[in-house]
Design an enzyme around this catalytic site. Structure first.
Site, short mmCIF file in Angstrom:
data_model
loop_
_atom_site.label_atom_id
_atom_site.label_comp_id
_atom_site.label_asym_id
_atom_site.label_seq_id
_atom_site.Cartn_x
_atom_site.Cartn_y
_atom_site.Cartn_z
N CYS A 111 35.76 41.55 31.85
CA CYS A 111 35.12 41.34 30.56
C CYS A 111 34.08 40.22 30.65
CB CYS A 111 36.17 41.08 29.48
SG CYS A 111 35.49 41.32 27.80
N HIS A 211 39.72 45.50 29.88
CA HIS A 211 40.80 44.56 30.21
C HIS A 211 41.93 45.29 30.94
CE1 HIS A 211 39.65 40.78 28.18
NE2 HIS A 211 38.91 41.59 27.44
N GLU A 213 44.22 44.10 32.74
CA GLU A 213 45.48 43.33 32.68
C GLU A 213 46.30 43.69 31.44
OE1 GLU A 213 42.96 41.06 29.87
OE2 GLU A 213 42.61 42.15 31.74
#
Length: 240
Positions: A111, A211, A213
Site C-alpha cells: 500500500c 493489503h 497481510e
C-alpha cells in the site's frame, strides 16, 4: 536461524490505559503473516540515522501501509484530499528503501510502501483516485477493506506467485502516476487502476497497493521469506 524481516512502523498516537502517546507501531497482521511464512519479524521505527547498520541486521524488509506521502517528495502540491503526512516517516523510509535496493535486499512494499517504492525510483502518485476513476471503490468505508479482484500481468513475478488473478483487500485513495525507473506494471484492478508493480532487474522488489497481510493468502510473504533466506546465505558466503 529464521530469516529476519524488518517491518517499517507507523508514527501515530496510541492509547495505553490512561496514557496517550505518540507511538511507533504496526498492525499485528504484518507480524502474524511473517511468522506464519517462516520468518522472524522485527519492527523498524522511522529514523534517518544508522540506515546501513539497521539493514545489516535484516535479510529482507516490508514497507508497510499508512498515511499519505508528502507530495513535495515527488514534485507536486498537495491535493485537498491528501492528509496525514508524517515527514519524519517519509524521509526515513525513502532513505531505508534506497539503501535496501542498493544492496539488492528482498523488499515487499505494501500500500503506502508501494508508493514509497515508486517515488524512491523517481515516479510520482495520483493523489486522489476518485478524480480519475469516478468513485471510491478502492476505499469505500473508513476502517473497512474493499474486496475486489486484480488481474496479474502475464510473465510478471507477481503472476508467477499468484496466478492469473487474485482476490485482494484494498484501502487506498491514492495510486501510481508515472512509474519509477526500472519498474513495470504487474497487476490491475477491474477498473484499470494499476495495483501492483515490480522491478524485474532486482532479486525481489515487489509493490502492491492492496493489503495481503489482511487476508489468508500468504504466498507473497512466503516468497519474501524464501528470498530473504537465500539473501542471508549469499551474504554469509560473501563475508566468510
Amino acid at each position: 536461524m529464521k530469516p529476519l524481516i524488518g517491518i517499517t512502523t507507523y508514527i501515530t498516537s496510541a492509547r495505553f490505559g490512561s496514557w496517550e502517546e505518540v507511538t511507533s507501531l504496526v498492525p499485528q497482521d504484518y507480524v502474524r503473516a511473517i511468522e506464519h511464512a517462516g520468518g522472524r519479524p522485527l519492527l523498524v521505527p522511522p529514523s534517518e540515522d544508522g540506515i546501513e547498520e539497521t539493514l545489516d541486521a535484516f535479510d529482507g524488509v516490508i514497507f508497510s501501509g499508512g498515511s499519505d506521502l508528502d507530495p513535495e517528495m515527488y514534485g507536486q502540491e498537495a491535493h485537498p484530499e491528501t492528509y496525514g503526512i508524517v515527514e519524519q516517516r517519509d524521509r526515513a523510509e525513502l532513505a531505508l528503501l534506497e539503501a535496501a535496493l542498493a544492496r539488492d535486499m528482498p523488499v515487499l512494499a505494501i500500500c503506502r510502501g508501494s508508493q514509497v517504492l515508486n517515488v524512491a525510483l523517481g515516479g510520482d502518485l495520483v493523489q486522489h483516485l476518485p478524480d480519475v476513476v469516478g468513485d471510491h471503490k478502492h476505499k469505500h468505508t473508513p476502517g473497512a477493506y474493499a474486496d475486489h479482484d486484480v488481474q496479474l500481468v502475464p510473465e510478471s513475478r507477481l503472476a508467477s506467485l499468484l496466478g492469473d488473478h487474485a482476490p485482494v483487500k484494498s484501502h487506498h485513495h491514492q495510486g501510481f502516476g508515472r512509474l519509477g525507473e526500472g519498474l513495470r506494471e504487474s497487476a490491475h484492478a477491474e477498473d484499470g487502476t494499476l495495483e501492483g508493480l515490480e522491478d524485474p532487474s532486482r532479486r525481489f522488489a515487489l509493490g502492491v497497493l492492496w493489503h495481503p497481510e489482511a487476508g489468508e493468502d500468504l504466498r507473497l510473504f512466503e516468497a519474501l521469506v524464501a528470498e530473504a533466506r537465500d539473501y542471508r546465505r549469499r551474504e554469509h558466503r560473501r563475508s566468510a
